[in-house]
Every structure is written in C-alpha cells, then in structure tokens.
Motif scaffolding. Structure first.
Motif, PDB file in Angstrom:
ATOM      1  N   THR A  19       0.846  -1.189   0.000  1.00  0.00           N
ATOM      2  CA  THR A  19       0.000   0.000   0.000  1.00  0.00           C
ATOM      3  C   THR A  19       0.877   1.234   0.000  1.00  0.00           C
ATOM      4  OG1 THR A  19      -1.686  -1.177   1.272  1.00  0.00           O
ATOM      5  CG2 THR A  19      -1.836   1.226   1.221  1.00  0.00           C
ATOM      6  N   ARG A  49      -2.779   2.513  -4.525  1.00  0.00           N
ATOM      7  CA  ARG A  49      -2.831   3.953  -4.229  1.00  0.00           C
ATOM      8  C   ARG A  49      -4.274   4.285  -3.841  1.00  0.00           C
ATOM      9  NH1 ARG A  49       0.551   6.474  -9.273  1.00  0.00           N
ATOM     10  NH2 ARG A  49      -1.310   5.773 -10.414  1.00  0.00           N
ATOM     11  N   THR A  50      -4.532   4.231  -2.546  1.00  0.00           N
ATOM     12  CA  THR A  50      -5.911   4.325  -2.061  1.00  0.00           C
ATOM     13  C   THR A  50      -6.553   5.667  -2.401  1.00  0.00           C
ATOM     14  OG1 THR A  50      -5.011   4.963   0.101  1.00  0.00           O
ATOM     15  CG2 THR A  50      -5.592   2.649  -0.213  1.00  0.00           C
ATOM     16  N   ARG A  51      -5.801   6.745  -2.367  1.00  0.00           N
ATOM     17  CA  ARG A  51      -6.384   8.057  -2.652  1.00  0.00           C
ATOM     18  C   ARG A  51      -6.793   8.193  -4.117  1.00  0.00           C
ATOM     19  NH1 ARG A  51      -2.793  12.499   0.804  1.00  0.00           N
ATOM     20  NH2 ARG A  51      -3.258  11.626   2.878  1.00  0.00           N
ATOM     21  N   ARG A  52      -6.151   7.431  -4.975  1.00  0.00           N
ATOM     22  CA  ARG A  52      -6.472   7.487  -6.402  1.00  0.00           C
ATOM     23  C   ARG A  52      -7.391   6.349  -6.839  1.00  0.00           C
ATOM     24  NH1 ARG A  52      -0.903   9.232  -9.555  1.00  0.00           N
ATOM     25  NH2 ARG A  52      -0.152  10.756  -8.036  1.00  0.00           N
ATOM     26  N   SER A  53      -7.669   5.434  -5.925  1.00  0.00           N
ATOM     27  CA  SER A  53      -8.492   4.254  -6.240  1.00  0.00           C
ATOM     28  C   SER A  53      -7.915   3.485  -7.418  1.00  0.00           C
ATOM     29  CB  SER A  53      -9.945   4.669  -6.537  1.00  0.00           C
ATOM     30  OG  SER A  53     -10.539   5.223  -5.387  1.00  0.00           O
ATOM     31  N   GLU A  78      -9.354  -1.188  -5.624  1.00  0.00           N
ATOM     32  CA  GLU A  78      -9.847  -0.673  -4.357  1.00  0.00           C
ATOM     33  C   GLU A  78      -9.234  -1.351  -3.139  1.00  0.00           C
ATOM     34  OE1 GLU A  78     -14.106  -1.004  -4.644  1.00  0.00           O
ATOM     35  OE2 GLU A  78     -14.280   0.977  -5.567  1.00  0.00           O
TER      36      GLU A  78
END
Length: 228
Positions: A19, A49-53, A78
């Motif tokens: 992550t 990249r969680t903020r960018r999905s 996701e």
C-alpha cells in the motif's frame, strides 16, 4: 540488451503487493524477503494507491535499478486483492512487450495485448517507445500504460470448480476438462513452489454465460465477487 522473458507457464514471475505510504523504494531488503534476486529475476511490484483508487504495477527486468522499471501499468483497484490482479495483468503486458522488443512483427504478442483495457492508440505508443529503446541502445524510460476499468479477479481451478457447481473428489479434474473444451488458458500463477495456476475470472464468467448449465445461481455479485 533486455533479457528474454521466462517461458510460460514453466517459471513464475515473482511479485509482491504493498500500500502506498508503507514502503521505501530505496530499500532492497523487501525484495530479499520475497525471494527476489533483482540481478537475476524478472519481478513485479504493485502498489495500491488508495487516494487514487488505483494500483500501479511496475515490472522490472533482471539488472534494472529500482527506479527503472520496464513497464508501469496502472489500473483501477480498491483493495490489495485487486492490486494483486493488477500485478498479474502487468506481467501479461510485460511478456508481450518483451517479445515485441525482440520482434515487432510478433503477431501473437500484439494479439495478447487485446482485451487488457489498454487505452486507444496504445499500439502506436508502444511502437514509438520500442523505436526509442532501440535508438538508445536498449536503454529505456519506463513504458507507462494506464488502462481503463478495474482489475479483474484471478481464479484457481478449485475456485472455478466451485463456480461451475462441480463437487466431490473429481471436481477440479472436471473443471480442467471444461477449461480445455472452452480453450481457456492460465493467465498467471501464484508464487511459491506449490502455487496454483490462475485464470481470468471474467473470461470464465463469459464462457459460462455462453454455455448455460450447472453453476452457482442466485448469488449477487459485486465487482465479480459473490456476496452473501
């Protein structure tokens, strides 16, 4: 000269998933923990990249520096499970790119790039990148490919058997026979000596819908997964 890609499916391409924000790109110790020798192996690192999905999967040939992947493949994701699927797809893309570096007229390599969600015009982008690599004496800048859509699931034979409704000791053998009849081939392999071959779940679903029969009916799916 970029080394040839290992034969498929006889040899795995090691990969790992992380992550964003939890890793240090200058730390090579994590490669050793995953059994990767960067001087000898092709290998892949996928970062969610969680903020960018999305997830970005970087594929490296043997001897490449940590900041010089051959391919950066980006696809919507996701969770870490979907980021792993991005790694599998990046390896499929990289196998074709490596073949095209050796022979731009390789029809099978071009064909294998279809259906991977690559952007319109990717053929010309890849050809232009290959020309630049050749002009630089097989030095390169990463080929960045941002695909549309979301990462697909990868299923083992036992998962496919469950989806098709096969039961008992012969379930996996029945699933293999079904896969052979449909002409479906493995698209990846789990890591480790006992890693199982994996198949594109979306292709399995399409083949099943084209030939109705036994299966897991009635369950609702979200992004391809069964929901209770």
């Amino acid at each position: 000269m970029i080394p040839a890609f290992p034969p498929y499916p006889d040899q795995d391409i090691p990969y790992f998933v992380q992550t964003s924000g939890t890793y240090d790109t200058d730390d090579w110790g994590d490669l050793e923990r995953h059994g990767i020798d960067p001087a000898r192996d092709w290998w892949c690192e996928a970062v969610l990249r969680t903020r960018r999905s999305d997830a970005i999967a970087s594929l490296y040939p043997p001897g490449a520096s940590r900041h010089q992947p051959l391919v950066d493949f980006i696809l919507g994701a996701e969770d870490l499970y979907e980021a792993e699927a991005v790694a599998h797809r990046a390896i499929r893309v990289g196998r074709s790119i490596a073949a095209l570096l050796a022979d731009q007229s390789d029809a099978a390599a071009w064909q294998s790039l279809k259906g991977l969600g690559l952007p319109p015009g990717h053929t010309e982008s890849i050809k232009s990148w290959i020309r630049a690599v050749e002009e630089l004496g097989h030095r390169w800048e990463p080929l960045v490919l941002e695909a549309s859509g979301w990462a697909g699931e990868m299923w083992t034979v036992s998962m496919i058997a469950d989806f098709l409704g096969y039961e008992g000791a012969s379930a996996t053998n029945s699933a293999r026979v079904w896969l052979s009849r449909k002409g479906l081939k493995p698209q990846g392999r789990q890591t480790g000596r006992r890693g199982q071959t994996e198949y594109d779940a979306e292709l399995i679903r399409q083949a099943k819908e084209a030939s109705p029969g036994k299966g897991r009916h009635g369950a609702q799916r979200k992004r391809g997964r069964f929901q209770s």
